[in-house]
Design a protein around this motif. Structure first.
Motif, PDB file in Angstrom:
ATOM      1  N   SER A 177      -4.703  80.598  80.643  1.00  0.00           N
ATOM      2  CA  SER A 177      -3.194  80.651  80.645  1.00  0.00           C
ATOM      3  C   SER A 177      -2.461  79.890  79.732  1.00  0.00           C
ATOM      4  CB  SER A 177      -2.646  80.531  82.042  1.00  0.00           C
ATOM      5  OG  SER A 177      -3.215  81.243  82.896  1.00  0.00           O
ATOM      6  N   ASP A 178      -1.145  80.182  79.126  1.00  0.00           N
ATOM      7  CA  ASP A 178      -0.398  79.386  78.284  1.00  0.00           C
ATOM      8  C   ASP A 178       0.976  78.812  79.401  1.00  0.00           C
ATOM      9  OD1 ASP A 178       1.480  78.519  76.883  1.00  0.00           O
ATOM     10  OD2 ASP A 178       1.559  80.063  75.270  1.00  0.00           O
ATOM     11  N   PRO A 179       1.037  77.583  79.295  1.00  0.00           N
ATOM     12  CA  PRO A 179       1.798  77.008  80.650  1.00  0.00           C
ATOM     13  C   PRO A 179       3.397  77.655  79.958  1.00  0.00           C
ATOM     14  CG  PRO A 179       0.959  75.405  79.433  1.00  0.00           C
ATOM     15  CD  PRO A 179       0.162  76.778  79.049  1.00  0.00           C
ATOM     16  N   ARG A 180       3.406  77.701  78.842  1.00  0.00           N
ATOM     17  CA  ARG A 180       4.885  78.021  78.471  1.00  0.00           C
ATOM     18  C   ARG A 180       5.270  79.642  78.730  1.00  0.00           C
ATOM     19  NH1 ARG A 180       4.810  78.206  72.381  1.00  0.00           N
ATOM     20  NH2 ARG A 180       2.931  79.461  72.724  1.00  0.00           N
ATOM     21  N   THR A 181       4.281  80.352  78.915  1.00  0.00           N
ATOM     22  CA  THR A 181       4.882  81.673  79.339  1.00  0.00           C
ATOM     23  C   THR A 181       4.228  82.267  80.629  1.00  0.00           C
ATOM     24  OG1 THR A 181       2.692  82.575  78.127  1.00  0.00           O
ATOM     25  CG2 THR A 181       4.861  82.123  76.903  1.00  0.00           C
TER      26      THR A 181
ATOM     27  N   PRO B 284       4.007  82.175  84.710  1.00  0.00           N
ATOM     28  CA  PRO B 284       4.640  81.833  85.891  1.00  0.00           C
ATOM     29  C   PRO B 284       3.596  80.639  86.564  1.00  0.00           C
ATOM     30  CG  PRO B 284       5.033  84.352  85.846  1.00  0.00           C
ATOM     31  CD  PRO B 284       3.973  83.793  84.709  1.00  0.00           C
ATOM     32  N   ALA B 285       4.370  79.531  87.235  1.00  0.00           N
ATOM     33  CA  ALA B 285       3.185  78.470  87.767  1.00  0.00           C
ATOM     34  C   ALA B 285       2.359  79.232  88.770  1.00  0.00           C
ATOM     35  CB  ALA B 285       4.407  77.344  88.157  1.00  0.00           C
ATOM     36  N   ALA B 286       2.733  80.138  89.657  1.00  0.00           N
ATOM     37  CA  ALA B 286       1.817  80.420  90.361  1.00  0.00           C
ATOM     38  C   ALA B 286       0.445  81.242  89.834  1.00  0.00           C
ATOM     39  CB  ALA B 286       2.590  81.532  91.531  1.00  0.00           C
ATOM     40  N   ASP B 287       0.783  81.773  88.612  1.00  0.00           N
ATOM     41  CA  ASP B 287      -0.488  82.475  88.117  1.00  0.00           C
ATOM     42  C   ASP B 287      -0.961  81.789  87.179  1.00  0.00           C
ATOM     43  OD1 ASP B 287       0.373  84.822  89.235  1.00  0.00           O
ATOM     44  OD2 ASP B 287       1.843  85.180  87.760  1.00  0.00           O
ATOM     45  N   PHE B 288      -0.739  80.592  86.899  1.00  0.00           N
ATOM     46  CA  PHE B 288      -1.470  79.593  85.968  1.00  0.00           C
ATOM     47  C   PHE B 288      -2.924  79.348  86.264  1.00  0.00           C
ATOM     48  CE2 PHE B 288      -2.837  75.411  84.393  1.00  0.00           C
ATOM     49  CZ  PHE B 288      -2.727  75.593  82.844  1.00  0.00           C
ATOM     50  N   ARG B 289      -3.760  79.397  85.341  1.00  0.00           N
ATOM     51  CA  ARG B 289      -5.360  79.086  85.602  1.00  0.00           C
ATOM     52  C   ARG B 289      -5.850  78.368  84.443  1.00  0.00           C
ATOM     53  NH1 ARG B 289     -10.234  83.524  85.205  1.00  0.00           N
ATOM     54  NH2 ARG B 289     -11.923  82.010  85.717  1.00  0.00           N
ATOM     55  N   LEU B 290      -6.721  77.428  84.659  1.00  0.00           N
ATOM     56  CA  LEU B 290      -7.735  76.814  83.760  1.00  0.00           C
ATOM     57  C   LEU B 290      -8.904  76.584  84.582  1.00  0.00           C
ATOM     58  CD1 LEU B 290      -8.043  73.606  84.174  1.00  0.00           C
ATOM     59  CD2 LEU B 290      -5.753  73.417  82.765  1.00  0.00           C
ATOM     60  N   ASP B 291     -10.066  76.292  83.493  1.00  0.00           N
ATOM     61  CA  ASP B 291     -11.092  76.127  84.497  1.00  0.00           C
ATOM     62  C   ASP B 291     -11.869  74.705  83.752  1.00  0.00           C
ATOM     63  OD1 ASP B 291     -11.275  78.366  85.667  1.00  0.00           O
ATOM     64  OD2 ASP B 291     -12.685  79.455  84.269  1.00  0.00           O
TER      65      ASP B 291
END
Length: 298
Positions: free
Chosen positions: A193-197, A199-206
Motif C-alpha cells: 500500500s501507498d500510505p499517501r493514498t 486509508p489507514a484501516a486498509d494499509f498493508r505491508l509484509d
C-alpha cells in the motif's frame, strides 16, 4: 536571498545533520557544530532554529534519545543503564527523566511495552528536519537485476501505518525464537500500500525473513510466503532508510516513465542490508526493488 545563497545555506545545514548522525557519541555542542557549518555560534544557532524549527540542543538530544529508544525496543542485549551511558548520560536517573519528558514513558516501561504514538510525535522534529534534505538520485543510480525466487517467513501488518513499529517488534521477537535472526536470514519488506493514498484501516505491508523452512503454527500469525523471481530496477538507499518514500517516488515518477520499462505485478519491496542502531544511521543500507515486466522475445 538568492537561490544560490539559499542552496549554500542548505548545504551547510545538510552537512551539520550528517555530522550529527556520524558523531552521536562525540561532542555535539554549539561550538563544534557551528564550526562544521562554518558560521559564528550565534548566527548558526539562529539559522538552525529557523531552518528546522527546533534548537540545536533539542535536536541532538532527540537524536540520542531516539537511538536509545531503538535499543530499548528492538535490541534485547543492553541494560537500561548501558543504554543510558551510550546516550551520553552519566546517571541512569537523568536519562530516565529526559526519556520520560520526551516520550511520556520511563525507559523500562518503553522496553516492556512501547507507546508508539507519543514516540512518533516526540520524534517529529527529527523527521521534519530530515524532510528538508535534498537527497537526489539519477538514472545512473539504478541497476537492473534478476531477482531470484526467495521463500520467506511473513508477518503482515494491516491497519494504521503509525502502528507498524509494534509489528516490527513482534516480528523481531518471533525471529529470535525461531532462530532466524538478521545475521542468518535476509530481511525484506513488501509494500502493498501507498500510505499517501490508502486509508489507514486498509494499509498493508509484509515483514519478511528469507527462509525455506516449514513455518510451525504460531500465535504471531507468521506464515510462509514467496518473493517471486523477476527483473527488478534496484536503487540503493544509504542512510535514513526508514523513509523510503523519496526513493520510491524517484523510481515510479522519474525513472520509470523514461526507462522504456513497465512495472510488474508484484509490489515494490526492499531488502534491508544494515540497520540502525546496529550501525550509525548514515550507514544504514537498503536496496529498493521495483519489479518489472519481463521482456518478451521477438
Amino acid at each position: 536571498m538568492t537561490n544560490a545563497a539559499r542552496e549554500r545555506y542548505r548545504a551547510r545545514m545538510q552537512r551539520v545533520l550528517d555530522h550529527i548522525d556520524r558523531h552521536l557519541d562525540e561532542d555535539l555542542g554549539l561550538e563544534a557544530l557551528s564550526a562544521v557549518a562554518a558560521f559564528s555560534q550565534a548566527h548558526f544557532h539562529r539559522q538552525f532554529t529557523a531552518t528546522f524549527g527546533v534548537t540545536v540542543h533539542r535536536y541532538v538530544q532527540l537524536a540520542r534519545l531516539r537511538r536509545a529508544s531503538y535499543q530499548l525496543a528492538f535490541r534485547a542485549g543492553a541494560s537500561v543503564t548501558e543504554v543510558a551511558l551510550d546516550a551520553g548520560y552519566e546517571a541512569p536517573d537523568a536519562f530516565a527523566r529526559a526519556f520520560r519528558q520526551r516520550f511520556d514513558q520511563s525507559p523500562s516501561a518503553f522496553r516492556m511495552s512501547p507507546e508508539w504514538q507519543p514516540w512518533r510525535a516526540a520524534c517529529a522534529p527529527l523527521t521534519n528536519a530530515r524532510t528538508k534534505r535534498m537527497t537526489t538520485w539519477s538514472t545512473g543510480d539504478i541497476d537492473i537485476h534478476d531477482f531470484p525466487a526467495t521463500p520467506v517467513a511473513v508477518m503482515s501488518h494491516r491497519g494504521d501505518p503509525a502502528a507498524v513499529y509494534g509489528t516490527v517488534r513482534r516480528f523481531i521477537e518471533w525471529r529470535r525464537a525461531a532462530g532466524l535472526g538478521r545475521s542468518i536470514a535476509a530481511t525484506f519488506t513488501v509494500f502493498h500500500s501507498d500510505p499517501r493514498t490508502t486509508p489507514a484501516a486498509d494499509f498493508r505491508l509484509d515483514l519478511c525473513a528469507a527462509s525455506d523452512r516449514p513455518i510451525q503454527d504460531n500465535a504471531q500469525g507468521v506464515t510462509a510466503g514467496l518473493i517471486p523471481a523477476g527483473r527488478c530496477a534496484v536503487l540503493r538507499v544509504i542512510g535514513h532508510s526508514e523513509d523510503l518514500e523519496p526513493a520510491a517516488l524517484f523510481l515510479y515518477r522519474d525513472w520509470l516513465p523514461d526507462s522504456g520499462e513497465e512495472a510488474g505485478d508484484f509490489p515494490l519491496f526492499c531488502q534491508r542490508l544494515s540497520f540502525f542502531p546496529d550501525v550509525p544511521e548514515h550507514e544504514a543500507v537498503t536496496d529498493l526493488f521495483l519489479p518489472l515486466r519481463s521482456h518478451r522475445a521477438g
